[in-house]
Write an enzyme that holds these catalytic residues in place. Structure first.
Site, mmCIF file in Angstrom:
data_model
loop_
_atom_site.group_PDB
_atom_site.id
_atom_site.type_symbol
_atom_site.label_atom_id
_atom_site.label_comp_id
_atom_site.label_asym_id
_atom_site.label_seq_id
_atom_site.Cartn_x
_atom_site.Cartn_y
_atom_site.Cartn_z
ATOM 1 N N HIS A 141 0.833 -1.206 0.000
ATOM 2 C CA HIS A 141 0.000 0.000 0.000
ATOM 3 C C HIS A 141 0.861 1.247 0.000
ATOM 4 O O HIS A 141 2.053 1.211 0.278
ATOM 5 C CB HIS A 141 -1.034 -0.035 1.120
ATOM 6 C CG HIS A 141 -0.561 0.279 2.506
ATOM 7 N ND1 HIS A 141 -0.630 1.536 3.050
ATOM 8 C CD2 HIS A 141 -0.056 -0.512 3.489
ATOM 9 C CE1 HIS A 141 -0.204 1.497 4.314
ATOM 10 N NE2 HIS A 141 0.164 0.268 4.594
ATOM 11 N N ASP A 183 5.812 2.586 7.485
ATOM 12 C CA ASP A 183 4.486 2.081 7.129
ATOM 13 C C ASP A 183 3.757 3.073 6.262
ATOM 14 O O ASP A 183 3.137 4.008 6.779
ATOM 15 C CB ASP A 183 3.702 1.810 8.422
ATOM 16 C CG ASP A 183 2.336 1.201 8.152
ATOM 17 O OD1 ASP A 183 2.013 0.906 6.987
ATOM 18 O OD2 ASP A 183 1.574 1.026 9.124
ATOM 19 N N GLU A 240 -5.320 1.588 2.453
ATOM 20 C CA GLU A 240 -5.156 0.359 3.234
ATOM 21 C C GLU A 240 -5.405 0.639 4.700
ATOM 22 O O GLU A 240 -5.986 -0.169 5.424
ATOM 23 C CB GLU A 240 -3.728 -0.183 3.034
ATOM 24 C CG GLU A 240 -3.487 -1.557 3.643
ATOM 25 C CD GLU A 240 -2.954 -1.541 5.059
ATOM 26 O OE1 GLU A 240 -2.750 -2.618 5.616
ATOM 27 O OE2 GLU A 240 -2.738 -0.436 5.627
ATOM 28 N N GLU A 241 -4.959 1.824 5.142
ATOM 29 C CA GLU A 241 -5.022 2.130 6.574
ATOM 30 C C GLU A 241 -6.453 2.171 7.093
ATOM 31 O O GLU A 241 -6.718 1.805 8.228
ATOM 32 C CB GLU A 241 -4.291 3.441 6.874
ATOM 33 C CG GLU A 241 -2.778 3.390 6.647
ATOM 34 C CD GLU A 241 -2.056 2.420 7.577
ATOM 35 O OE1 GLU A 241 -2.711 1.749 8.384
ATOM 36 O OE2 GLU A 241 -0.815 2.336 7.477
ATOM 37 N N ASP A 293 4.319 -4.547 3.415
ATOM 38 C CA ASP A 293 3.607 -3.418 4.030
ATOM 39 C C ASP A 293 4.675 -2.616 4.761
ATOM 40 O O ASP A 293 5.378 -1.823 4.127
ATOM 41 C CB ASP A 293 2.495 -3.958 4.941
ATOM 42 C CG ASP A 293 1.594 -2.863 5.482
ATOM 43 O OD1 ASP A 293 2.042 -1.722 5.583
ATOM 44 O OD2 ASP A 293 0.433 -3.157 5.820
ATOM 45 N N HIS A 307 2.244 4.286 13.269
ATOM 46 C CA HIS A 307 1.024 5.088 13.064
ATOM 47 C C HIS A 307 1.049 6.446 13.782
ATOM 48 O O HIS A 307 -0.007 6.969 14.157
ATOM 49 C CB HIS A 307 -0.214 4.294 13.476
ATOM 50 C CG HIS A 307 -0.574 3.216 12.475
ATOM 51 N ND1 HIS A 307 -1.719 2.476 12.544
ATOM 52 C CD2 HIS A 307 0.069 2.768 11.375
ATOM 53 C CE1 HIS A 307 -1.775 1.612 11.535
ATOM 54 N NE2 HIS A 307 -0.684 1.760 10.811
HETATM 55 ZN ZN LIG Z 1 0.693 -0.379 6.504
#
Ligand SMILES: [Zn+2]
Length: 712
Positions: free
Chosen positions: A361, A371, A408-409, A436, A528
């Site tokens: 992604h 990420d 995707e998140e 990922d 995140h």
């Molecule tokens: Zn991810």
């Protein structure tokens, strides 16, 4: 998303077959050699050498810098810019490239508030505090999205606080045993041990009014080591964003489960009934919190002391609850927005209708250096290598498809909508390779469908490690070090089962395509958060981008080696063996649950027949026929045998999940549940459902066996 959970810490029964099933020892088939499926493996090795010379650490570092330069949440103008960057690189490598839009429901936070008072009405905290530290080069950008729980209900709620540890089912059992009433309460759960949507579902099912998810310093902050900017761990004001979607029920656009959210799909075709206990999104308010904001709440609790393993790093004594009231507000704007997948194709010369799909992604909660930009940077260097081969006149045997997924998140949306847009995908795709969080450190790790595990090990033996030797050697050393006494029946590096949490989910668990997910892991405390940025990445994860190069080589070799094989190198004997082992584990569980009358014999006989057929087919895979038409016939049988393991009507209560052998657990989320239909029925002590699931498994395994028998 993709949070790595240490499988050894994870609970149950059916996670990793082989753990405690000694009923009827079945010896594992010997692993096939690396030339499995090939007529001319020397030619393949030569091609692989030419490929591996191309992926470049410096260029990968440039992709990393450019793609993590701005916050690029799904659907934003900056996300569109990253799509165009990826499309340019795909085209430069000679891929037939298109940007494919979908129109999907996305939420955006408008306001987030949390306030807490003690019993005497004294204000304990009012937040959230800003996610901020003394120095970080990227934290002050006005485009940084405020921390929120995507998929949460929009609203406000007040209630008394209960501390629920990780929000695992056994944590709720403990609260019940202590007679803690959860109805109308606000649960404070720490992140870790399961997928955050599991915590939200457990809370909703127990009648809670809201959930606060916080990052405990003992899990990924100061309790683990130096925090950013001095080290890799999470600073106290840092917050983990993330979807709380019930993705173990159905990922993707919540309004279109099972079909694609194309830009022309009329609004009247979308369903707006997706929240609540039976739906795919919570019906309660969920909010993420920093350790800084959770500390005053935990410190003021007055109830019974929580168990030893519920204690964390914020206050000296964690208590179950009592004495603190909180008010939560989460206002989100939900609207349908355009997202962009980027697809790059190379048409196959010999078997163009067999597709090898590889993707990662592109959207990030904020900058997303690890990420997912590390995955995109590695994929782009793999594509660079494929492009170099194409320029030298090489053509793939099968068609190749590289994918850069969006949204995707928010719930694997771009990949899920694309898979749902291709209902005949299982007739074409022979494998899906995912990345990922490709790089957050130096420890290689993989998850895969059992038929691809040895395939991955053989690639690990080819790819050099930046630490010296091969990826395989470093992987094996690291695993041996992590487990003091490796189980005797595991002479090989362990490859986990695929659960969920990334874009392989629709390919494998909905469409039945054999899949893998690879990463190079490390101390990754900024998951995140705004701090998952270029400065953090270059200081902590991979200063010279050597691991981006390693992952580019690995990812590219997965594609090349699958492509070059005369017949597909699926190791179905290993697959059948895992199924047999899992069946024996289920039988033991059925005994423990006093469901002794359940008949496992037929399913076991069919699994044994699948094992025998696959073992016999190995002779053909060891020395494939010279006639391409013969090879296509074998490939077709191998592919159809994978599809035979799907249930057309899906798993009970979650029809989107169709795979009979693997699904994400409803109480784990990330980690896989083996034989989900059977094991969930046993856990629910429902003998009728368990028997029906065993019947279906028996039919599917017999069908798979027949297909393989006929292929010889
Ligand atoms: Zn991810």
């Amino acid at each position: 998303m993709s949070a790595r959970i240490d499988l050894l810490l994870l609970l149950p029964f059916a996670l990793v077959p082989g753990a405690r099933n000694v009923l009827a020892p079945i010896s594992a088939p010997a692993p096939p050699p690396e030339s499995f499926g090939y007529t001319d493996f020397a030619h393949e090795l030569n091609l692989e050498d030419r490929f591996m010379a191309v992926p470049d650490a410096k260029l990968a570092g440039e992709h990393m810098k450019l793609l993590s330069a701005e916050p690029h949440i799904a659907g934003s103008p900056e996300d569109r810019k990253t799509a165009e960057y990826v499309a340019r690189k795909f085209r430069a490598a000679g891929l037939e490239t298109e940007i494919v839009p979908y129109r999907v429901l996305l939420d955006e936070p408008v306001a987030e508030r949390v306030e807490a008072w003690n019993d005497k009405g004294r204000l304990l905290m009012s937040g959230p505090a800003r996610e901020h530290i003394a120095s970080d080069p990227a934290q002050d950008d006005p485009r940084v999205v405020m921390p929120f729980s995507s998929g949460s209900a929009s609203g406000e709620v007040s209630g008394e606080v209960v501390y629920a540890n990780y929000g695992n089912p056994e944590d709720f059992d403990h609260l019940a045993a202590e007679h803690v009433d959860l109805r109308g309460k606000i649960l404070l759960c720490r992140y870790g041990a399961n997928f955050r949507g599991v915590k939200a579902l457990q809370a909703e099912q127990h009648g809670a009014a809201g959930v606060l998810l916080y990052s405990d310093p003992d899990d990924d902050g100061a309790g683990r080591g130096e925090v950013w900017p001095y080290g890799p761990w999470r600073p106290e004001t840092s917050v983990q964003r993330g979807a709380v979607q019930y993705l173990f029920r159905a990922p993707g656009d919540p309004e279109t489960p099972g079909f694609a959210s194309t830009p022309t799909l009329p609004d009247t075709a979308r369903s707006t009934h997706y929240t609540g206990p039976g739906g795919s999104q919570p019906g309660i308010v969920v909010l993420p919190l920093s350790a800084h904001d959770a500390a005053p709440i935990l410190a003021a609790l007055t109830g019974p002391i929580a168990p030893e393993d519920w204690q964390g790093g914020l206050v000296t004594r964690y208590r179950l609850g009592g004495g603190v009231h909180v008010h939560l507000l989460s206002r989100q704007s939900y609207r349908r927005r355009i997202i962009w997948n980027v697809l790059g194709r190379v048409r196959g010369s010999e078997a163009p209708d067999e597709w090898i799909v590889a993707g990662n992604h592109r959207d990030a909660w904020v900058y997303g250096a690890s990420d997912p930009v590390s995955g995109t940077a590695a994929m782009l260097e793999a594509v660079h290598g494929i492009g170099a081969l194409l320029r030298q006149g090489w053509r793939p045997r099968r068609s190749l498809l590289f994918c850069s997924w969006d949204a995707e998140e928010q719930g694997l949306i771009g990949s899920t909508e694309w898979v749902e847009d291709h209902p005949d995908l299982d007739a074409h795709a022979v494998a899906y390779f995912n990345m990922d969080v490709a790089v957050s450190g130096s420890d290689f790790s993989a998850s895969a469908t059992p038929s691809l595990k040895e395939f991955l090990r053989s690639i690990a033996r080819r790819v050099p490690s930046p630490q010296g030797g091969t990826v395989y050697q470093q992987w094996r050393t690291a695993q041996a070090g992590a487990v003091p006494h490796p189980p005797r029946d595991e002479p090989e590096v362990r490859i986990a089962a695929l659960g969920s949490g990334s874009d392989y989910t629709p390919f494998f668990e909905h469409a039945g395509i054999p899949s893998s997910d690879i990463s190079s892991d490390g101390a990754y405390g900024v998951y995140h958060s705004v701090f998952d940025n270029y400065a953090w990445y270059t200081q902590n994860a991979d200063p010279h981008f050597a691991y981006l190069r390693q992952m580019a080589q690995f990812f590219g070799l997965e594609v090349l080696r699958m492509d070059g094989a005369a017949v597909l190198p699926y190791d179905d004997a290993a697959y059948a063996h895992e199924i047999l082992t899992a069946l024996d584990a289920s039988r033991r569980r059925a005994g423990d649950a006093e469901l002794d009358t359940l008949d496992f014999a037929r399913a076991r006989a069919s699994a044994s027949r699948f094992l025998a057929a696959a073992s016999a087919l190995r002779a053909v895979q060891f020395s494939p026929p010279r006639d391409p038409a013969q090879c296509r016939k074998i490939d077709l049988a191998l592919r159809q045998a994978e599809s035979a393991l799907l249930s057309p009507s899906g798993l009970p209560g979650r029809p989107w999940y169709r795979h009979l052998i693997f699904a994400p657990g409803e109480t784990t989320g990330y980690a896989a549940l083996v034989l989900p239909g059977v094991n969930e029925a046993i856990a629910a002590r429902d003998p009728q459902r368990a028997a029906a699931q065993l019947d279906q498994l028996d039919l599917s395994l017999a069908h798979a066996a027949r297909l393989i028998e006929e292929a010889r």
